[in-house]
Design a protein around this motif. Structure first.
Motif, PDB file in Angstrom:
ATOM      1  N   SER A   2       1.060  -1.137  -0.025  1.00  0.00           N
ATOM      2  CA  SER A   2      -0.014   0.187   0.238  1.00  0.00           C
ATOM      3  C   SER A   2       0.581   1.181  -0.190  1.00  0.00           C
ATOM      4  O   SER A   2       2.089   1.397  -0.502  1.00  0.00           O
ATOM      5  CB  SER A   2      -0.748   0.058   1.155  1.00  0.00           C
ATOM      6  N   GLU A   3       0.101   2.397   1.004  1.00  0.00           N
ATOM      7  CA  GLU A   3       0.820   3.874   0.806  1.00  0.00           C
ATOM      8  C   GLU A   3       1.595   4.214  -0.469  1.00  0.00           C
ATOM      9  O   GLU A   3       2.718   4.326  -1.120  1.00  0.00           O
ATOM     10  CB  GLU A   3       2.709   3.522   1.638  1.00  0.00           C
ATOM     11  N   VAL A   4       0.493   5.243  -1.271  1.00  0.00           N
ATOM     12  CA  VAL A   4       0.237   6.063  -2.371  1.00  0.00           C
ATOM     13  C   VAL A   4       1.351   6.339  -2.689  1.00  0.00           C
ATOM     14  O   VAL A   4       1.970   6.723  -3.378  1.00  0.00           O
ATOM     15  CB  VAL A   4      -1.281   6.645  -2.686  1.00  0.00           C
ATOM     16  N   THR A   5       1.342   6.997  -1.189  1.00  0.00           N
ATOM     17  CA  THR A   5       2.664   8.512  -1.347  1.00  0.00           C
ATOM     18  C   THR A   5       4.709   8.478  -1.198  1.00  0.00           C
ATOM     19  O   THR A   5       4.757   8.714  -1.844  1.00  0.00           O
ATOM     20  CB  THR A   5       2.479   9.030   0.273  1.00  0.00           C
ATOM     21  N   GLU A   6       4.762   6.455  -0.793  1.00  0.00           N
ATOM     22  CA  GLU A   6       4.956   5.807  -0.866  1.00  0.00           C
ATOM     23  C   GLU A   6       5.608   5.075  -2.038  1.00  0.00           C
ATOM     24  O   GLU A   6       6.626   4.262  -2.217  1.00  0.00           O
ATOM     25  CB  GLU A   6       5.989   5.712   0.046  1.00  0.00           C
ATOM     26  N   VAL A   7       4.802   4.504  -3.028  1.00  0.00           N
ATOM     27  CA  VAL A   7       4.306   4.458  -4.164  1.00  0.00           C
ATOM     28  C   VAL A   7       4.849   4.845  -5.544  1.00  0.00           C
ATOM     29  O   VAL A   7       5.469   4.937  -6.705  1.00  0.00           O
ATOM     30  CB  VAL A   7       3.586   3.268  -4.520  1.00  0.00           C
ATOM     31  N   ARG A   8       4.515   6.218  -5.214  1.00  0.00           N
ATOM     32  CA  ARG A   8       4.381   7.033  -6.417  1.00  0.00           C
ATOM     33  C   ARG A   8       5.599   7.148  -7.027  1.00  0.00           C
ATOM     34  O   ARG A   8       5.292   7.460  -8.513  1.00  0.00           O
ATOM     35  CB  ARG A   8       4.084   9.155  -6.044  1.00  0.00           C
ATOM     36  N   ASP A   9       7.040   7.842  -6.013  1.00  0.00           N
ATOM     37  CA  ASP A   9       7.999   8.482  -7.395  1.00  0.00           C
ATOM     38  C   ASP A   9       8.589   6.574  -7.381  1.00  0.00           C
ATOM     39  O   ASP A   9       9.909   6.708  -8.757  1.00  0.00           O
ATOM     40  CB  ASP A   9       9.284   8.956  -6.352  1.00  0.00           C
ATOM     41  N   ALA A  10       7.966   5.090  -7.651  1.00  0.00           N
ATOM     42  CA  ALA A  10       8.400   4.100  -8.209  1.00  0.00           C
ATOM     43  C   ALA A  10       7.483   3.038  -9.371  1.00  0.00           C
ATOM     44  O   ALA A  10       7.796   2.703  -9.002  1.00  0.00           O
ATOM     45  CB  ALA A  10       9.570   3.436  -6.846  1.00  0.00           C
ATOM     46  N   VAL A  11       6.880   3.925  -9.151  1.00  0.00           N
ATOM     47  CA  VAL A  11       5.115   3.833  -9.826  1.00  0.00           C
ATOM     48  C   VAL A  11       5.996   3.083 -11.183  1.00  0.00           C
ATOM     49  O   VAL A  11       5.380   1.782 -12.022  1.00  0.00           O
ATOM     50  CB  VAL A  11       4.363   4.551 -10.245  1.00  0.00           C
ATOM     51  N   HIS A  12       6.485   3.355 -11.820  1.00  0.00           N
ATOM     52  CA  HIS A  12       7.348   3.073 -13.472  1.00  0.00           C
ATOM     53  C   HIS A  12       8.197   1.980 -12.894  1.00  0.00           C
ATOM     54  O   HIS A  12       8.415   1.035 -14.509  1.00  0.00           O
ATOM     55  CB  HIS A  12       8.664   4.500 -13.644  1.00  0.00           C
ATOM     56  N   LEU A  13       8.496   1.893 -11.993  1.00  0.00           N
ATOM     57  CA  LEU A  13       8.827   0.144 -12.180  1.00  0.00           C
ATOM     58  C   LEU A  13       7.693  -0.496 -11.752  1.00  0.00           C
ATOM     59  O   LEU A  13       7.858  -2.115 -11.158  1.00  0.00           O
ATOM     60  CB  LEU A  13      10.104   0.511 -10.738  1.00  0.00           C
ATOM     61  N   LEU A  14       6.695  -0.560 -11.382  1.00  0.00           N
ATOM     62  CA  LEU A  14       5.279  -1.424 -10.923  1.00  0.00           C
ATOM     63  C   LEU A  14       4.635  -2.206 -12.653  1.00  0.00           C
ATOM     64  O   LEU A  14       3.600  -2.701 -12.544  1.00  0.00           O
ATOM     65  CB  LEU A  14       4.978  -0.692  -9.787  1.00  0.00           C
ATOM     66  N   THR A  15       3.964  -0.572 -12.839  1.00  0.00           N
ATOM     67  CA  THR A  15       3.306  -0.984 -14.106  1.00  0.00           C
ATOM     68  C   THR A  15       3.502  -1.392 -14.986  1.00  0.00           C
ATOM     69  O   THR A  15       2.869  -2.237 -15.610  1.00  0.00           O
ATOM     70  CB  THR A  15       2.716   0.753 -15.389  1.00  0.00           C
ATOM     71  N   PRO A  16       4.959  -1.665 -15.614  1.00  0.00           N
ATOM     72  CA  PRO A  16       5.309  -2.496 -16.133  1.00  0.00           C
ATOM     73  C   PRO A  16       4.968  -4.171 -15.927  1.00  0.00           C
ATOM     74  O   PRO A  16       5.111  -5.294 -16.748  1.00  0.00           O
ATOM     75  CB  PRO A  16       7.089  -2.711 -16.558  1.00  0.00           C
ATOM     76  N   ARG A  17       4.910  -4.337 -14.637  1.00  0.00           N
ATOM     77  CA  ARG A  17       4.830  -6.070 -14.280  1.00  0.00           C
ATOM     78  C   ARG A  17       3.294  -6.127 -13.440  1.00  0.00           C
ATOM     79  O   ARG A  17       2.994  -6.992 -13.671  1.00  0.00           O
ATOM     80  CB  ARG A  17       5.218  -5.813 -12.425  1.00  0.00           C
ATOM     81  N   ALA A  18       2.772  -5.510 -14.378  1.00  0.00           N
ATOM     82  CA  ALA A  18       0.918  -5.297 -13.549  1.00  0.00           C
ATOM     83  C   ALA A  18       0.458  -6.591 -14.778  1.00  0.00           C
ATOM     84  O   ALA A  18       0.892  -6.427 -15.699  1.00  0.00           O
ATOM     85  CB  ALA A  18       0.266  -3.855 -14.453  1.00  0.00           C
ATOM     86  N   ILE A  19      -0.718  -7.790 -14.515  1.00  0.00           N
ATOM     87  CA  ILE A  19      -0.726  -7.480 -15.028  1.00  0.00           C
ATOM     88  C   ILE A  19      -1.305  -8.191 -16.555  1.00  0.00           C
ATOM     89  O   ILE A  19      -1.249  -9.173 -17.312  1.00  0.00           O
ATOM     90  CB  ILE A  19      -1.610 -10.085 -14.082  1.00  0.00           C
TER      91      ILE A  19
END
Length: 511
Positions: free
Chosen positions: A309-326
């Motif tokens: 969780s924790e939107v505020t502490e994911v926002r600046d690393a979101v570019h590493l997570l969207t590629p992993r989306a199913i």
């Protein structure tokens, strides 16, 4: 101990100091780098000369730019790094690097309480839900009476929990965002650890009536009727004594039901584990969070649900997570939650530089970018299967992003809408705990675990010195979670009864 630093990625031009006392000027590392000034533990040392404006790189990612020239061996302090712009949300890769599924992890079980609706509990609790803040002191008084006078007769019930909050009246019930705290309280009130149903105490005149609280999409989730024996309306009783007597009588009936619950063997796939960090430091992203991430991958392989969780502490690393989306829809859902946060900041004329905290900075974190890159290590390497908005109950299996603020208590409260087990990582230390689910604390540094031996459940600091691997500690966490979920082991937070108050997040207006 030899003079040590940790360089996370080959591209990094900074590293963090491992030695507990820090290192004095003149210290020479085996690779020839010489420390130019005293650098505290967990703080960054420049591995080479950096020109003004040159990117500062950690985790293989840019965490800022040098505000002025920085010599090799110098302490790279917060004030020497310019905060970069966040990743642009309209330019992110969508489901372009979906991780392959790992082999299933079979045969792992725990002893849980199976509910009639199929959900599984890790505790057996009597929950008393409040519809409005006005009744909270009365319920707290009644709970003390129940614990001392009634609960000892029901040995199969672990505890009595008051679900109190600062909500329920003086609010715009249909305003944008108002459903977030309402649905959060609803899901917590019907939590598996409460047997799926609470005892409810209402004042009588509040806006958030029991029928409203337990409605979803226009239909009642629970039969909260006027004659329901588990609903007490204070204004229908004659005086405080009768109110308390009514609560105690209803509690005894509910305790009789709960006392019949028995633990049975269930697969590890019934776990819903919430992940959170608090009091993070620069070690968090290289010790405790990666170890929790490894445990998260094991849980996913076992068929469980893992929430970060924790939107505020994911926002600046979101570019590493969207590629992993199913798929692209899940990636877009993650971007939607980040956009909500950007809009929220814009409405308040604020910016993200308010994060990190003074404690985070003392622990070596220069800015929110560095903090975010370490935070998402908790998410392991599995594919992102789903995204849940604030106040929603997670129903998907696998790795899920459940949107919450970063405040420990608000994040924990919102995760309670779904989880039956909680993992909390910390570098600076926190006595955080929740009454309704076990909270397993994992430290980033051995120094913290030695200073707080009766608060930290698992020390991941051994990873920093090479005494243990991420995989070693990940398996330790995984097995400990199964033991805690089974009631075979107790966390320190539960041992001391460290149970923080719930804090449903209300992003909407009040009246």
């Amino acid at each position: 101990m030899d003079s040590l630093y940790i360089r996370v990625h080959p591209r990094d031009n900074v590293a963090i100091i491992v030695n507990p006392e820090g290192l004095p000027a003149g210290t020479r590392f085996p690779d020839g780098l010489t420390v130019a000034e005293h650098i505290p533990q967990a703080h960054k040392v420049a591995l080479r000369d950096l020109d003004r404006g040159e990117p500062v790189v950690r985790y293989g990612q840019v965490i800022g730019s040098a505000r002025r020239p920085i010599k090799a061996g110098s302490w790279v302090r917060e004030e020497l790094i310019n905060l970069p712009a966040p990743p642009p949300l309209d330019q992110l890769p969508l489901a372009t690097a979906v991780p392959a599924s790992q082999p299933p992890l079979t045969g792992y079980t725990f002893e849980g309480f199976r509910n009639p609706d199929g959900s599984v509990a890790t505790k057996n609790l009597l929950g008393i839900t409040t519809t409005v803040q006005c009744v909270a002191p009365t319920v707290d008084y009644a709970v003390r009476r129940i614990k001392s006078e009634i609960l000892p007769h029901f040995r199969n019930v672990d505890d009595v929990v008051a679900i109190t909050h600062t909500y329920g009246c003086g609010i715009a019930m249909d305003a944008p965002g108002a459903e977030v705290p309402i649905s959060t309280i609803r899901h917590i009130s019907t939590h598996p650890n409460l047997g799926g149903a609470p005892l409810v105490v209402s004042l009588g005149c509040e806006k958030l009536q029991p029928d409203r609280l337990f409605q979803r999409n226009g239909s009642k989730q629970l039969p909260m009727l006027e004659a329901d024996p588990f609903v007490i309306r204070m204004q229908d009783e004659r005086g405080f004594g009768e109110v308390v007597s009514a609560i105690l009588a209803a509690a005894e009936k509910r305790l009789e039901q709960l006392n019949g619950r028995q633990r049975t063997t269930v697969p590890a796939s019934e776990l819903v584990v919430g992940l959170q960090c608090g009091g993070s430091d620069a070690f968090s992203g290289v010790t405790c969070n990666p170890a929790v991430g490894y445990a998260a991958d094991l849980l996913v392989r076992a068929g469980a649900t893992v929430m970060f969780s924790e939107v505020t502490e994911v926002r600046d690393a979101v570019h590493l997570l969207t590629p992993r989306a199913i798929n692209k829809d899940v990636a877009r859902a993650l971007i939607r939650e980040m956009q909500w946060y950007d809009d929220y900041l814009a409405r308040g004329s604020a910016d993200r530089s308010a994060n990190p905290t003074p404690g985070n900075k003392r622990g070596g974190l220069a800015n929110v970018v560095e903090k975010a890159l370490g935070s998402i290590a908790k998410a392991g390497t599995s594919a992102l299967m789903a995204v849940a908005s604030q106040g929603e109950k997670v129903t998907s299996k696998g790795l899920v992003f459940a949107a919450t603020p970063a405040s420990d208590f608000i994040c924990g409260t919102q995760q309670l809408a779904s989880m039956n087990l909680h993992v909390f990582t910390t570098g600076e230390g926190s006595p955080y705990g929740l009454a309704m689910v076990p909270v397993v604390k994992v430290s980033s540094r051995t120094l913290l675990a030695e200073r707080w031996p009766d608060l930290i459940d698992i020390d991941a600091g051994s990873i920093a010195t090479g005494a243990a691997t991420t995989e070693d500690v990940g398996w330790e966490i995984f097995r400990f979670l199964l033991d805690v979920a089974s009631g075979r082991k107790k966390t320190w937070a539960d041992h001391w009864g460290l149970h923080n108050a719930l804090a449903p997040f209300n992003p909407g207006p009040v009246t």
